[in-house]
Design an enzyme around this catalytic site. Structure first.
Site, PDB file in Angstrom:
ATOM      1  N   GLY A 101       1.350  -7.686  -0.428  1.00 19.30           N
ATOM      2  CA  GLY A 101       1.192  -6.695  -1.495  1.00 19.30           C
ATOM      3  C   GLY A 101       0.658  -7.345  -2.754  1.00 19.30           C
ATOM      4  O   GLY A 101       0.324  -8.531  -2.757  1.00 19.30           O
TER       5      GLY A 101
ATOM      6  N   PHE B 257       0.834  -1.208   0.000  1.00 23.21           N
ATOM      7  CA  PHE B 257       0.000   0.000   0.000  1.00 23.21           C
ATOM      8  C   PHE B 257       0.879   1.272   0.000  1.00 23.21           C
ATOM      9  O   PHE B 257       0.909   2.018  -0.996  1.00 23.21           O
ATOM     10  CB  PHE B 257      -0.948  -0.068   1.213  1.00 23.21           C
ATOM     11  CG  PHE B 257      -1.520   1.244   1.653  1.00 23.21           C
ATOM     12  CD1 PHE B 257      -2.179   2.068   0.751  1.00 23.21           C
ATOM     13  CD2 PHE B 257      -1.416   1.655   2.982  1.00 23.21           C
ATOM     14  CE1 PHE B 257      -2.704   3.289   1.162  1.00 23.21           C
ATOM     15  CE2 PHE B 257      -1.941   2.864   3.402  1.00 23.21           C
ATOM     16  CZ  PHE B 257      -2.583   3.684   2.495  1.00 23.21           C
TER      17      PHE B 257
ATOM     18  N   SER C  89       7.185  -5.403   5.165  1.00 21.07           N
ATOM     19  CA  SER C  89       6.687  -6.012   6.411  1.00 21.07           C
ATOM     20  C   SER C  89       5.169  -6.069   6.340  1.00 21.07           C
ATOM     21  O   SER C  89       4.545  -5.094   5.911  1.00 21.07           O
ATOM     22  CB  SER C  89       7.051  -5.161   7.639  1.00 21.07           C
ATOM     23  OG  SER C  89       6.373  -5.667   8.782  1.00 21.07           O
TER      24      SER C  89
ATOM     25  N   VAL D  28      13.133 -10.397   1.110  1.00 20.20           N
ATOM     26  CA  VAL D  28      14.310  -9.655   1.602  1.00 20.20           C
ATOM     27  C   VAL D  28      14.910 -10.257   2.872  1.00 20.20           C
ATOM     28  O   VAL D  28      15.930  -9.761   3.360  1.00 20.20           O
ATOM     29  CB  VAL D  28      14.024  -8.143   1.797  1.00 20.20           C
ATOM     30  CG1 VAL D  28      13.667  -7.485   0.486  1.00 20.20           C
ATOM     31  CG2 VAL D  28      12.963  -7.902   2.856  1.00 20.20           C
TER      32      VAL D  28
ATOM     33  N   ASP E  44       9.834  -7.035  -3.756  1.00 18.02           N
ATOM     34  CA  ASP E  44       8.677  -7.460  -2.956  1.00 18.02           C
ATOM     35  C   ASP E  44       8.439  -8.940  -3.191  1.00 18.02           C
ATOM     36  O   ASP E  44       8.613  -9.417  -4.308  1.00 18.02           O
ATOM     37  CB  ASP E  44       7.432  -6.645  -3.381  1.00 18.02           C
ATOM     38  CG  ASP E  44       6.368  -6.604  -2.299  1.00 18.02           C
ATOM     39  OD1 ASP E  44       5.872  -7.680  -1.933  1.00 18.02           O
ATOM     40  OD2 ASP E  44       6.024  -5.497  -1.836  1.00 18.02           O
TER      41      ASP E  44
ATOM     42  N   LYS F 128      10.895 -12.132  11.021  1.00 15.44           N
ATOM     43  CA  LYS F 128      12.074 -12.284  10.158  1.00 15.44           C
ATOM     44  C   LYS F 128      12.289 -11.058   9.263  1.00 15.44           C
ATOM     45  O   LYS F 128      13.417 -10.618   9.061  1.00 15.44           O
ATOM     46  CB  LYS F 128      11.952 -13.557   9.313  1.00 15.44           C
ATOM     47  CG  LYS F 128      12.237 -14.819  10.138  1.00 15.44           C
ATOM     48  CD  LYS F 128      11.960 -16.096   9.380  1.00 15.44           C
ATOM     49  CE  LYS F 128      13.053 -16.434   8.413  1.00 15.44           C
ATOM     50  NZ  LYS F 128      12.845 -17.769   7.799  1.00 15.44           N
TER      51      LYS F 128
ATOM     52  N   ALA G 114      11.010   2.163   7.538  1.00 15.32           N
ATOM     53  CA  ALA G 114       9.603   2.417   7.853  1.00 15.32           C
ATOM     54  C   ALA G 114       9.312   1.766   9.198  1.00 15.32           C
ATOM     55  O   ALA G 114       9.056   0.568   9.276  1.00 15.32           O
ATOM     56  CB  ALA G 114       8.701   1.819   6.766  1.00 15.32           C
TER      57      ALA G 114
ATOM     58  N   TYR H 220      23.924   0.459  12.797  1.00 16.25           N
ATOM     59  CA  TYR H 220      24.622   0.645  11.512  1.00 16.25           C
ATOM     60  C   TYR H 220      25.029   2.107  11.328  1.00 16.25           C
ATOM     61  O   TYR H 220      26.060   2.403  10.739  1.00 16.25           O
ATOM     62  CB  TYR H 220      23.740   0.176  10.337  1.00 16.25           C
ATOM     63  CG  TYR H 220      24.053  -1.248   9.923  1.00 16.25           C
ATOM     64  CD1 TYR H 220      23.730  -2.316  10.755  1.00 16.25           C
ATOM     65  CD2 TYR H 220      24.698  -1.524   8.721  1.00 16.25           C
ATOM     66  CE1 TYR H 220      24.033  -3.621  10.399  1.00 16.25           C
ATOM     67  CE2 TYR H 220      25.009  -2.828   8.357  1.00 16.25           C
ATOM     68  CZ  TYR H 220      24.673  -3.871   9.197  1.00 16.25           C
ATOM     69  OH  TYR H 220      24.981  -5.157   8.847  1.00 16.25           O
TER      70      TYR H 220
ATOM     71  N   TYR I  67       5.206  -8.018  15.790  1.00 24.24           N
ATOM     72  CA  TYR I  67       5.373  -6.824  14.940  1.00 24.24           C
ATOM     73  C   TYR I  67       6.122  -5.746  15.713  1.00 24.24           C
ATOM     74  O   TYR I  67       7.115  -5.193  15.235  1.00 24.24           O
ATOM     75  CB  TYR I  67       3.990  -6.333  14.521  1.00 24.24           C
ATOM     76  CG  TYR I  67       3.957  -5.118  13.628  1.00 24.24           C
ATOM     77  CD1 TYR I  67       4.437  -5.168  12.321  1.00 24.24           C
ATOM     78  CD2 TYR I  67       3.398  -3.921  14.081  1.00 24.24           C
ATOM     79  CE1 TYR I  67       4.362  -4.057  11.489  1.00 24.24           C
ATOM     80  CE2 TYR I  67       3.319  -2.809  13.255  1.00 24.24           C
ATOM     81  CZ  TYR I  67       3.803  -2.874  11.957  1.00 24.24           C
ATOM     82  OH  TYR I  67       3.719  -1.769  11.129  1.00 24.24           O
TER      83      TYR I  67
HETATM   84  P1  NAD Z   1       1.482  -3.641   3.036  1.00 24.59           P
HETATM   85  O1  NAD Z   1       1.254  -4.984   3.632  1.00 24.59           O
HETATM   86  O2  NAD Z   1       0.501  -3.126   2.045  1.00 24.59           O
HETATM   87  O3  NAD Z   1       2.920  -3.562   2.362  1.00 24.59           O
HETATM   88  C1  NAD Z   1       4.020  -4.296   2.822  1.00 24.59           C
HETATM   89  C2  NAD Z   1       4.728  -4.880   1.624  1.00 24.59           C
HETATM   90  O4  NAD Z   1       5.885  -5.622   2.066  1.00 24.59           O
HETATM   91  C3  NAD Z   1       3.859  -5.885   0.849  1.00 24.59           C
HETATM   92  O5  NAD Z   1       3.868  -5.583  -0.529  1.00 24.59           O
HETATM   93  C4  NAD Z   1       4.516  -7.240   1.142  1.00 24.59           C
HETATM   94  O6  NAD Z   1       4.312  -8.177   0.104  1.00 24.59           O
HETATM   95  C5  NAD Z   1       5.968  -6.828   1.336  1.00 24.59           C
HETATM   96  N1  NAD Z   1       6.754  -7.788   2.107  1.00 24.59           N
HETATM   97  C6  NAD Z   1       6.480  -8.293   3.334  1.00 24.59           C
HETATM   98  N2  NAD Z   1       7.451  -9.154   3.706  1.00 24.59           N
HETATM   99  C7  NAD Z   1       8.367  -9.171   2.707  1.00 24.59           C
HETATM  100  C8  NAD Z   1       9.589  -9.852   2.499  1.00 24.59           C
HETATM  101  N3  NAD Z   1      10.077 -10.724   3.406  1.00 24.59           N
HETATM  102  N4  NAD Z   1      10.281  -9.643   1.354  1.00 24.59           N
HETATM  103  C9  NAD Z   1       9.810  -8.769   0.422  1.00 24.59           C
HETATM  104  N5  NAD Z   1       8.652  -8.102   0.556  1.00 24.59           N
HETATM  105  C10 NAD Z   1       7.935  -8.297   1.687  1.00 24.59           C
HETATM  106  O7  NAD Z   1       1.621  -2.630   4.270  1.00 24.59           O
HETATM  107  P2  NAD Z   1       1.734  -1.042   4.288  1.00 24.59           P
HETATM  108  O8  NAD Z   1       0.586  -0.523   5.058  1.00 24.59           O
HETATM  109  O9  NAD Z   1       2.016  -0.508   2.942  1.00 24.59           O
HETATM  110  O10 NAD Z   1       3.026  -0.864   5.212  1.00 24.59           O
HETATM  111  C11 NAD Z   1       4.297  -0.622   4.630  1.00 24.59           C
HETATM  112  C12 NAD Z   1       5.324  -0.367   5.717  1.00 24.59           C
HETATM  113  O11 NAD Z   1       4.938   0.761   6.503  1.00 24.59           O
HETATM  114  C13 NAD Z   1       5.501  -1.538   6.682  1.00 24.59           C
HETATM  115  O12 NAD Z   1       6.861  -1.681   7.003  1.00 24.59           O
HETATM  116  C14 NAD Z   1       4.707  -1.108   7.898  1.00 24.59           C
HETATM  117  O13 NAD Z   1       5.227  -1.680   9.075  1.00 24.59           O
HETATM  118  C15 NAD Z   1       4.881   0.398   7.864  1.00 24.59           C
HETATM  119  N6  NAD Z   1       3.756   1.063   8.542  1.00 24.59           N
HETATM  120  C16 NAD Z   1       2.528   1.170   7.932  1.00 24.59           C
HETATM  121  C17 NAD Z   1       1.484   1.783   8.617  1.00 24.59           C
HETATM  122  C18 NAD Z   1       0.120   1.967   7.996  1.00 24.59           C
HETATM  123  O14 NAD Z   1      -0.763   2.512   8.640  1.00 24.59           O
HETATM  124  N7  NAD Z   1      -0.110   1.578   6.752  1.00 24.59           N
HETATM  125  C19 NAD Z   1       1.683   2.271   9.910  1.00 24.59           C
HETATM  126  C20 NAD Z   1       2.931   2.108  10.492  1.00 24.59           C
HETATM  127  C21 NAD Z   1       3.967   1.522   9.811  1.00 24.59           C
END
Ligand code: NAD
Ligand code: UDP
Length: 311
Positions: free
Chosen positions: A38, A13, A77, A59, A33, A93, A116, A161, A147
């Site tokens: 996603g 997203f 994530s 990743v 990804d 992981k 993020a 790092y 999480y």
């Molecule tokens: P999302 O689930 O839509 O996107 C996460 C993406 O990461 C997905 O496309 C998924 O396929 C990919 N992914 C997960 N594990 C993976 C791996 N091992 N290797 C490669 N790709 C991997 O979630 P989002 O809402 O877009 O969140 C994106 C980031 O922002 C995350 O790190 C989340 O923790 C952080 N975040 C989001 C929010 C929110 O409100 N949306 C709030 C706080 C933090």
């Protein structure tokens, strides 16, 4: 900053909106990804763009890139509670091994790095609103610990790092973000309520709905993250979110009103360790990034409603 940017989680997203934004700014973008939460549909319009490359890869495994990279943005994530409870070990992981690999790549490429992170590092907060210097109230062994602790580890290794290897790092503590491209079944409050109203089903409010959240529209989030990437010398975490706080019951009522729905509200069990309040203190982002959110809840929800209706 017209350098090549690598985004992990770029088909998710927030990640896919960042890909759009960076391409629009003239960058070359490599999106990595594994599509666990996603979808290719989020980036399909970019697949033929010569400045965009998609690599399907997990990743948590070594990331091998032969090109020069100026920035590594680590967004991979699961992020919805439903998703990370479904994938508890993969979530741990990607926050630990995945962050380590992404940092290793940034080190090898001498690239700037952005993590993020999340408001979940504050857990069920005892200080309100949450400022970056609050250490949080996280239950490490509760269901959300997978999480929260993964992200806390990710912040710790990012700082290590920076200190040990002098990597130019940034940490964005992202608060609840919403908008187009959220999955209708991702389980978060706004997608749930929107799909329920559209189908005239009851809205499922967990607990009595008095718990609060502060929702930030996606375009504001992307602008805030971009300003943080461009900023100089801010290595400690920065909250990015919209401080407009609403209770979940109020959110449900607003959504019923905006969609002219006849849906009722039903109450369901509150999940374990569900934070009772959440609101970012964004003084740091305002002063250091010259950023603040512009889109109010009603405007952002109307755009999101249009998107969900068209799905
Ligand atoms: P999302 O689930 O839509 O996107 C996460 C993406 O990461 C997905 O496309 C998924 O396929 C990919 N992914 C997960 N594990 C993976 C791996 N091992 N290797 C490669 N790709 C991997 O979630 P989002 O809402 O877009 O969140 C994106 C980031 O922002 C995350 O790190 C989340 O923790 C952080 N975040 C989001 C929010 C929110 O409100 N949306 C709030 C706080 C933090
Ligand atoms: N929530 C709810 N009904 C739903 C989905 C979520 O009442 O159908 C509540 C959830 O218990 C939490 C808030 O809405 O208090 C926000 O949940 P979300 O899953 O969006 O993200 P969180 O902020 O908890 O990570």
């Amino acid at each position: 900053m017209k350098r090549r940017v690598l985004i992990t989680g770029g088909a998710g997203f927030i990640g896919s909106h960042l890909c759009d934004f960076l391409i629009e700014k003239g960058h070359r973008v490599i999106c990595i990804d594994n599509l666990i939460t996603g979808s290719l549909s989020n980036i399909k319009h970019l697949l033929k763009n010569k400045n965009f490359k998609f690599i399907k890869h997990d990743v948590t495994k070594y990331i091998n890139i032969n090109e020069k990279i100026g920035y590594v943005l680590h967004f991979a994530s699961p992020a919805s509670p439903v998703d990370y409870l479904r994938y508890p070990i993969k979530t741990l992981k990607v926050g630990s091994l995945g962050t380590h690999n992404a940092l290793g790549l940034a080190k090898a490429k001498k690239a700037k790095f952005l993590l993020a992170s999340t408001s979940e590092v504050y857990g069920d907060p005892l200080i309100h609103p949450q400022k970056e210097n609050y250490y949080g109230n996280v239950n490490p062994v509760g269901p959300r610990g997978v999480y929260d602790e993964a992200k806390r580890f990710a912040e710790a290794i990012t700082m290590a790092y920076h200190r040990k290897h002098k990597i130019d790092t940034r940490i964005a503590r992202i608060f609840n973000t919403y908008g187009e491209r959220m999955r209708k079944d991702d389980g978060r409050a706004i997608p749930n309520f929107l799909s329920q109203t559209i189908r005239n089903k009851p809205l499922t409010v967990y607990g009595n709905g008095s718990q609060t959240r502060s929702f930030c529209y996606i375009s504001d989030m992307v602008n805030g993250i971009y300003n943080l990437i461009l900023s100089e010398n801010i290595h400690t975490p920065v909250n990015i979110g919209n401080p407009n706080e609403v209770s979940i019951l109020t959110l449900a009522k607003i959504i019923i009103r905006l969609t002219n729905s006849t849906s009722k509200i039903v109450y369901r069990t509150l999940p374990a360790d569900d934070p009772k309040v959440r609101r970012p203190d964004i003084a740091l982002a305002k002063s250091k990034l010259r950023w603040k959110p512009k889109v109010d809840l009603k405007e952002g929800l109307m755009k999101t409603i249009d998107y969900f209706k068209n799905q």
